[in-house]
Design a protein around this motif. Structure first.
Motif, PDB file in Angstrom:
ATOM      1  N   UNK A   1       0.801  -1.224   0.000  1.00  0.00           N
ATOM      2  CA  UNK A   1       0.000   0.000   0.000  1.00  0.00           C
ATOM      3  C   UNK A   1       0.834   1.274   0.000  1.00  0.00           C
ATOM      4  N   UNK A   2       2.100   1.164   0.393  1.00  0.00           N
ATOM      5  CA  UNK A   2       2.940   2.353   0.509  1.00  0.00           C
ATOM      6  C   UNK A   2       3.548   2.715  -0.838  1.00  0.00           C
ATOM      7  N   UNK A   3       3.884   3.995  -0.950  1.00  0.00           N
ATOM      8  CA  UNK A   3       4.489   4.506  -2.183  1.00  0.00           C
ATOM      9  C   UNK A   3       5.900   4.983  -1.841  1.00  0.00           C
ATOM     10  N   UNK A   4       6.917   4.337  -2.410  1.00  0.00           N
ATOM     11  CA  UNK A   4       8.299   4.678  -2.055  1.00  0.00           C
ATOM     12  C   UNK A   4       8.951   5.606  -3.070  1.00  0.00           C
ATOM     13  N   UNK A   5       8.133   6.243  -3.891  1.00  0.00           N
ATOM     14  CA  UNK A   5       8.709   7.215  -4.826  1.00  0.00           C
ATOM     15  C   UNK A   5       9.097   8.486  -4.079  1.00  0.00           C
ATOM     16  N   UNK A   6       9.836   9.372  -4.751  1.00  0.00           N
ATOM     17  CA  UNK A   6      10.308  10.595  -4.104  1.00  0.00           C
ATOM     18  C   UNK A   6       9.113  11.486  -3.716  1.00  0.00           C
ATOM     19  N   UNK A   7       9.207  12.086  -2.532  1.00  0.00           N
ATOM     20  CA  UNK A   7       8.111  12.912  -2.048  1.00  0.00           C
ATOM     21  C   UNK A   7       7.950  14.164  -2.905  1.00  0.00           C
ATOM     22  N   UNK A   8       6.689  14.555  -3.100  1.00  0.00           N
ATOM     23  CA  UNK A   8       6.374  15.776  -3.839  1.00  0.00           C
ATOM     24  C   UNK A   8       6.001  16.867  -2.838  1.00  0.00           C
ATOM     25  N   UNK A   9       6.977  17.264  -2.018  1.00  0.00           N
ATOM     26  CA  UNK A   9       6.738  18.297  -1.017  1.00  0.00           C
ATOM     27  C   UNK A   9       5.979  17.766   0.188  1.00  0.00           C
ATOM     28  N   UNK A  10       5.331  18.665   0.905  1.00  0.00           N
ATOM     29  CA  UNK A  10       4.575  18.323   2.107  1.00  0.00           C
ATOM     30  C   UNK A  10       3.074  18.383   1.821  1.00  0.00           C
ATOM     31  N   UNK A  11       2.335  17.590   2.597  1.00  0.00           N
ATOM     32  CA  UNK A  11       0.884  17.654   2.438  1.00  0.00           C
ATOM     33  C   UNK A  11       0.287  18.597   3.470  1.00  0.00           C
ATOM     34  N   UNK A  12      -1.017  18.694   3.503  1.00  0.00           N
ATOM     35  CA  UNK A  12      -1.694  19.648   4.384  1.00  0.00           C
ATOM     36  C   UNK A  12      -1.557  19.305   5.855  1.00  0.00           C
ATOM     37  N   UNK A  13      -1.213  18.056   6.193  1.00  0.00           N
ATOM     38  CA  UNK A  13      -1.075  17.651   7.593  1.00  0.00           C
ATOM     39  C   UNK A  13       0.369  17.673   8.058  1.00  0.00           C
ATOM     40  N   UNK A  14       1.300  18.057   7.199  1.00  0.00           N
ATOM     41  CA  UNK A  14       2.698  18.183   7.605  1.00  0.00           C
ATOM     42  C   UNK A  14       3.572  17.002   7.255  1.00  0.00           C
ATOM     43  N   UNK A  15       3.043  15.950   6.647  1.00  0.00           N
ATOM     44  CA  UNK A  15       3.845  14.792   6.268  1.00  0.00           C
ATOM     45  C   UNK A  15       4.322  14.893   4.830  1.00  0.00           C
ATOM     46  N   UNK A  16       5.258  13.987   4.460  1.00  0.00           N
ATOM     47  CA  UNK A  16       5.720  13.950   3.063  1.00  0.00           C
ATOM     48  C   UNK A  16       4.560  13.546   2.157  1.00  0.00           C
ATOM     49  N   UNK A  17       4.486  14.194   1.001  1.00  0.00           N
ATOM     50  CA  UNK A  17       3.391  13.888   0.087  1.00  0.00           C
ATOM     51  C   UNK A  17       3.885  12.969  -1.023  1.00  0.00           C
ATOM     52  N   UNK A  18       3.351  11.738  -1.055  1.00  0.00           N
ATOM     53  CA  UNK A  18       3.670  10.778  -2.112  1.00  0.00           C
ATOM     54  C   UNK A  18       2.449  10.501  -2.983  1.00  0.00           C
ATOM     55  N   UNK A  19       1.335  10.163  -2.294  1.00  0.00           N
ATOM     56  CA  UNK A  19       0.139   9.770  -3.030  1.00  0.00           C
ATOM     57  C   UNK A  19      -1.096  10.307  -2.309  1.00  0.00           C
ATOM     58  N   UNK A  20      -1.991  10.883  -3.067  1.00  0.00           N
ATOM     59  CA  UNK A  20      -3.190  11.472  -2.480  1.00  0.00           C
ATOM     60  C   UNK A  20      -4.060  10.409  -1.803  1.00  0.00           C
ATOM     61  N   UNK A  21      -4.465  10.679  -0.571  1.00  0.00           N
ATOM     62  CA  UNK A  21      -5.409   9.779   0.100  1.00  0.00           C
ATOM     63  C   UNK A  21      -6.742   9.849  -0.629  1.00  0.00           C
ATOM     64  N   UNK A  22      -7.288   8.703  -0.936  1.00  0.00           N
ATOM     65  CA  UNK A  22      -8.527   8.682  -1.706  1.00  0.00           C
ATOM     66  C   UNK A  22      -9.764   8.508  -0.854  1.00  0.00           C
ATOM     67  N   UNK A  23      -9.588   7.978   0.344  1.00  0.00           N
ATOM     68  CA  UNK A  23     -10.716   7.746   1.239  1.00  0.00           C
ATOM     69  C   UNK A  23     -10.174   7.842   2.673  1.00  0.00           C
ATOM     70  N   UNK A  24     -11.031   8.177   3.606  1.00  0.00           N
ATOM     71  CA  UNK A  24     -10.552   8.387   4.977  1.00  0.00           C
ATOM     72  C   UNK A  24     -11.265   7.446   5.943  1.00  0.00           C
ATOM     73  N   UNK A  25     -10.545   7.016   6.992  1.00  0.00           N
ATOM     74  CA  UNK A  25     -11.111   5.999   7.891  1.00  0.00           C
ATOM     75  C   UNK A  25     -12.328   6.503   8.664  1.00  0.00           C
ATOM     76  N   UNK A  26     -13.216   5.573   8.961  1.00  0.00           N
ATOM     77  CA  UNK A  26     -14.319   5.835   9.881  1.00  0.00           C
ATOM     78  C   UNK A  26     -14.049   5.042  11.159  1.00  0.00           C
ATOM     79  N   UNK A  27     -15.049   4.921  11.995  1.00  0.00           N
ATOM     80  CA  UNK A  27     -14.902   4.186  13.257  1.00  0.00           C
ATOM     81  C   UNK A  27     -13.804   4.772  14.138  1.00  0.00           C
TER      82      UNK A  27
END
Length: 629
Positions: A192-218
């Motif tokens: 599930x992980x993407x080991x390509x080079x990061x494309x900057x930072x995302x909105x939460x402060x982590x390295x941006x590799x791949x856009x989250x497509x869905x978010x957890x519930x529960x």
């Protein structure tokens, strides 16, 4: 810092606990409180299928109780909902893993497993078995389900949602349970992980590799379908993107792995440090290092116990609970703030986060309160609250085993000086009715949130709650037990003591014999009448409330006229005590403190009267019997 950056930092501090289930008091693992591996979730299961390495079924059993397991998932299956829910890749509900129930769901499951299995022997064994067999039919052969005369198996209602877990027996592999196989965990995370080079930072402060497509519930267990982040607004309205963003990716730039980390940390914090009331979760934790902090919900005794867990032996103060009220408040503050320890002072540099989440609807979770403090400021707020609210209270603790045997008592009251717990305050605000049900729960969520806001924003305690609690305790006949009412009276006194202090009025813990407030003096008079009659009733072994208690509601509404009625009804009791000179002397002493015209003032009494009642009553209880007879 923000909630998200604090969660991301917290995940870094606790990630070594991944997959480690805490134990309950009986030593059983609590799977739901486990810090989940990335791209994993927990699912309830009842069917257990055991296979050999060739994918032949060895056994199928049905558990009597639900067995919760950690199972790999995708972003889509973790947050699945709607008309096209996605399957988990390994263990899932029966309708996904059985070929005879829902063909579309089964096809989706098998397609996903086929693309993942590679040359892994366990995954291949499961794939081979499900390709050739039906779990339902095999379970029927083992008399778990019953077949009809035409050979068709009719499942009980809802059975298609029963969870299925697999075990595969592989020679020289000790871990047969696939849900406990950490090599499979790592295999799925790597996929599930993407080991390509990061494309900057995302909105939460982590390295941006791949856009989250869905978010957890529960996230909050009692609001299982509620999500904190959702971008599913691409319907006919398009409210989120209208006029500002072209696509969801522009509106929400969040890396897939970062999303997994912050949600895993948040779930772990809520399940281990959270306080749940209905769908509301109050979570307090320290960022950096271990997240445990002194929690503010308990009474002073409980908070002190929690604070002492973080102190060294040299910091402990002996005989604390036996001190006077003023000393207790001072020493309580010393303990909570950390008493002279370099280690404690160092810990106080941590950041403490207070977050309250609530699900207003079944699908959405909201952050309704958020605040950050340095730990020293956080503890200062707790200490200040308890110092201002200090009042003589009673807590109940389990009696020793010997006392239980000899006296048939399981709890015993213990007096202490301090502030009441949140729950005590909620109960007082609610009143004497049944403290359960939907209305009680709604009030509890509302009051707890207000108390958090008041304690940590240095704002006044909400008057409407304090007034409601006062209105409840001035109706003692609405309580089924007098002890319960007297306990609530002291809690309400503690609430109003803090309110008066916040408004600049000085309130002592012990009786103020010089105070000339009309309300306070009327409270003292009522306590004297209550004590006199109560003493006579005790001697007569009569179990009934005193006149002062029975007429309290009228006394608060019309103190001058009601006091006359009370005195008239006390005449027989005074005669039985041969005049009881001590009573008349005390009455005269209080009457002498009224300012001109205030004794005859028949306006309703304010809550300060209750403090005078409690003070005078406590003073009388300390007197030897022969001095008050």
């Amino acid at each position: 810092m923000s909630l998200w950056s604090n969660l991301l930092q917290t995940y870094g501090s606790i990630q070594d606990k991944t997959g480690v289930a805490p134990l309950d008091k009986e030593g059983n693992p609590q799977i739901k409180k486990t810090l989940l591996p990335l791209f994993h979730t927990t699912i309830p299961t009842n069917l257990h299928v055991t296979l050999d390495a060739q994918g032949n079924c060895i056994s199928i059993t049905r558990d009597k109780d639900v067995v919760t397991i950690i199972a790999p998932c995708t972003e889509a299956s973790m947050g699945r909902s709607g008309m096209d829910p996605k399957p988990h890749p390994l263990c899932d509900q029966l309708k996904y893993v059985d070929s005879t129930l829902e063909p579309k769901a089964f096809e989706s499951y098998m397609s996903q497993l086929s693309s993942w299995k590679g040359d892994n022997p366990k995954l291949n064994a499961i794939y081979e078995y499900l390709s050739r067999h039906s779990v339902v039919e095999d379970a029927c052969d083992r008399h778990i389900y019953e077949s009809q005369e035409d050979g068709f198996v009719k499942l009980p209602k809802g059975e298609e949602k029963v969870g299925v877990r697999f075990s595969v027996r592989i020679p020289e592999d000790d871990e047969k349970n696939v849900w406990e196989d950490k090599r499979l965990w790592e295999l799925w995370i790597a996929r599930q992980s993407d080991d390509t080079m990061a494309d900057g930072k995302d909105a939460l402060g982590g390295d941006f590799h791949r856009q989250a497509g869905n978010y957890p519930k529960n996230i909050v267990g009692t609001a299982g379908n509620a999500k904190l982040i959702s971008t599913n607004d691409a319907g006919k309205h398009n409210f989120v993107f209208y006029g500002r963003f072209v696509s969801v990716d522009e509106a929400s730039r969040i890396d897939s792995v970062t999303s997994q980390k912050v949600h895993a940390a948040l779930k772990w914090l809520i399940r281990n440090n959270g306080t749940l009331t209905d769908k509301q979760a109050i979570t307090i934790w320290a960022v950096g290092g271990m997240p445990d902090v002194t929690l503010p919900f308990g009474n002073s005794y409980e908070v002190e116990q929690s604070a002492e867990e973080h102190l060294t032996d040299s910091e402990r103060i002996s005989q604390l609970r036996l001190d006077t009220g003023s000393d207790y408040a001072r020493k309580f503050g010393q303990i909570v703030r950390g008493f002279g320890s370099p280690d404690t002072l160092r810990d106080h540099s941590r950041m403490v986060v207070i977050a309250i989440f609530d699900a207003a609807t079944s699908g959405r979770l909201s952050l309704t309160f958020y605040q950050e403090f340095l730990e020293k400021d956080y503890l200062e707020c707790i200490a200040k609250w308890h110092e201002d609210s200090t009042w003589p209270l009673i807590r109940f603790e389990s009696a020793s085993q010997e006392a239980k045997t000899n006296e048939s008592e399981h709890v015993r009251p213990v007096e202490y000086f301090g502030a009441p717990s949140y729950l005590d305050i909620v109960n007082c605000v609610y009143g004497s009715g049944e403290r359960s049900g939907a209305s009680y729960t709604r009030l509890k969520t509302k009051v707890q949130k207000q108390l958090i806001q008041s304690m940590f924003s240095n704002s006044a305690l909400p008057r409407e709650f304090a007034q409601a609690a006062f209105n409840n305790v001035i109706r003692p006949t609405s309580y089924d037990k007098e002890n319960k009412w007297r306990y609530d009276v002291e809690v309400v006194c503690s609430i109003w003591k803090k309110i008066y202090i916040q408004s600049g009025k000085e309130i002592t813990v012990e009786l103020d014999e010089q105070r000339q407030d009309r309300d306070y003096l009327y409270g003292r008079l009522l306590a004297l009448a209550d004590h006199l009659e109560g003493g006579v009733l005790w001697k007569q072994k009569a179990d009934r409330p005193t006149t002062a208690v029975k007429l309290m509601t009228n006394f608060v509404a019309r103190p001058y006229t009601t006091w006359g009625n009370i005195m008239d009804q006390l005449v027989p009791y005074i005669k039985s005590l041969k005049g009881s000179q001590w009573f008349q002397n005390d009455i005269d002493e209080v009457m002498s403190l009224f300012k001109d015209g205030e004794y005859e003032d028949n306006r309703p009494l304010q809550p300060l009267y209750l403090l005078g009642y409690s003070h005078e009553r406590r003073k009388l209880q300390k007197k030897p019997l022969n001095e008050s007879e």
